[in-house]
Motif scaffolding. Structure first.
Motif, mmCIF file in Angstrom:
data_model
loop_
_atom_site.group_PDB
_atom_site.id
_atom_site.type_symbol
_atom_site.label_atom_id
_atom_site.label_comp_id
_atom_site.label_asym_id
_atom_site.label_seq_id
_atom_site.Cartn_x
_atom_site.Cartn_y
_atom_site.Cartn_z
ATOM 1 N N ILE A 118 0.853 -1.187 0.000
ATOM 2 C CA ILE A 118 0.000 0.000 0.000
ATOM 3 C C ILE A 118 0.892 1.241 0.000
ATOM 4 N N PRO A 119 1.108 1.854 -1.160
ATOM 5 C CA PRO A 119 2.062 2.961 -1.235
ATOM 6 C C PRO A 119 1.706 4.162 -0.359
ATOM 7 N N TRP A 120 0.425 4.414 -0.150
ATOM 8 C CA TRP A 120 0.055 5.593 0.641
ATOM 9 C C TRP A 120 0.123 5.330 2.144
ATOM 10 N N HIS A 121 0.360 4.093 2.544
ATOM 11 C CA HIS A 121 0.661 3.780 3.942
ATOM 12 C C HIS A 121 2.124 3.343 3.982
ATOM 13 N N SER A 122 3.010 4.316 4.068
ATOM 14 C CA SER A 122 4.441 4.021 3.968
ATOM 15 C C SER A 122 5.078 3.689 5.311
ATOM 16 N N ARG A 123 4.486 4.151 6.405
ATOM 17 C CA ARG A 123 5.055 3.902 7.729
ATOM 18 C C ARG A 123 4.155 2.955 8.507
ATOM 19 N N TRP A 124 4.748 1.859 8.981
ATOM 20 C CA TRP A 124 4.013 0.831 9.714
ATOM 21 C C TRP A 124 4.718 0.547 11.031
ATOM 22 N N PHE A 125 3.952 0.109 12.008
ATOM 23 C CA PHE A 125 4.497 -0.334 13.282
ATOM 24 C C PHE A 125 3.652 -1.518 13.743
ATOM 25 N N LEU A 126 4.297 -2.642 13.989
ATOM 26 C CA LEU A 126 3.607 -3.863 14.408
ATOM 27 C C LEU A 126 2.462 -4.228 13.460
ATOM 28 N N ARG A 127 2.736 -4.166 12.171
ATOM 29 C CA ARG A 127 1.807 -4.567 11.109
ATOM 30 C C ARG A 127 0.562 -3.683 10.993
ATOM 31 N N ILE A 128 0.643 -2.481 11.535
ATOM 32 C CA ILE A 128 -0.472 -1.529 11.477
ATOM 33 C C ILE A 128 0.072 -0.199 10.961
ATOM 34 N N PRO A 129 -0.640 0.439 10.027
ATOM 35 C CA PRO A 129 -0.172 1.751 9.551
ATOM 36 C C PRO A 129 -0.038 2.751 10.697
ATOM 37 N N TYR A 130 1.027 3.513 10.652
ATOM 38 C CA TYR A 130 1.333 4.487 11.690
ATOM 39 C C TYR A 130 0.187 5.487 11.888
ATOM 40 N N SER A 131 -0.475 5.871 10.811
ATOM 41 C CA SER A 131 -1.572 6.853 10.914
ATOM 42 C C SER A 131 -2.712 6.317 11.774
ATOM 43 N N TYR A 132 -2.917 5.005 11.821
ATOM 44 C CA TYR A 132 -3.962 4.441 12.668
ATOM 45 C C TYR A 132 -3.658 4.717 14.139
#
Length: 149
Positions: A118-132
């Motif tokens: 998912i190009p628009w979710h570039s940052r993840w932490f523990l398999r969840i997008p950072y924005s969440y």
């Protein structure tokens, strides 16, 4: 009240996710839509990198906020406490709606809900997008604050 609000958010986020799938198809974040886009440091801080503010998302967000304010239009007296609850649910709504967009979208599915797909979710932490995480923390803070105003 929290159970009713969460149920309302689940129903509305599901419907909006299904609608967005019809509008965007496989091209998430309004990538192929004829809409304006604003990309700058402020927008990147709020929405995350690779998340421009689009006219499509701006007006959809206004519609959702207006919809969430419906109780005030039918006679519920305005209060700062309920306003904070509304905005808490608004941010929580976008987490659920975005996730359901992937779950229901035949071009993605839960199997492609991961970093690199998912190009628009570039940052993840523990398999969840950072924005969440950002929206969830904001949602919890606003809901908690609603009891102190």
């Amino acid at each position: 009240m929290i159970v009713s609000l969460l149920f309302f958010v689940l129903i509305t986020s599901t419907i909006v996710a299904l609608l967005e799938i019809q509008i965007e198809g496989k091209n998430g974040w309004a990538n192929k839509l004829p809409t304006w886009r604003i990309e700058n440091r402020i927008v990147s801080f709020i929405l995350g990198p690779y998340h421009p503010l689009t006219g499509y998302h701006f007006f959809l967000s206004l519609l959702v906020i207006l919809f969430f304010h419906f109780p005030f239009f039918v006679g519920l007296p305005w209060s700062a406490s309920f306003e904070l609850k509304i905005f808490s649910m608004f941010f929580f709504f976008w987490i659920i709606e975005d996730f359901l967009w992937f779950v229901f979208n035949p071009n993605f599915g839960i199997g492609k809900f991961k970093k690199g797909e998912i190009p628009w979710h570039s940052r993840w932490f523990l398999r969840i997008p950072y924005s969440y995480y950002k929206f969830f923390v904001l949602s919890v803070i606003l809901y908690w604050a609603s009891y102190f105003v």
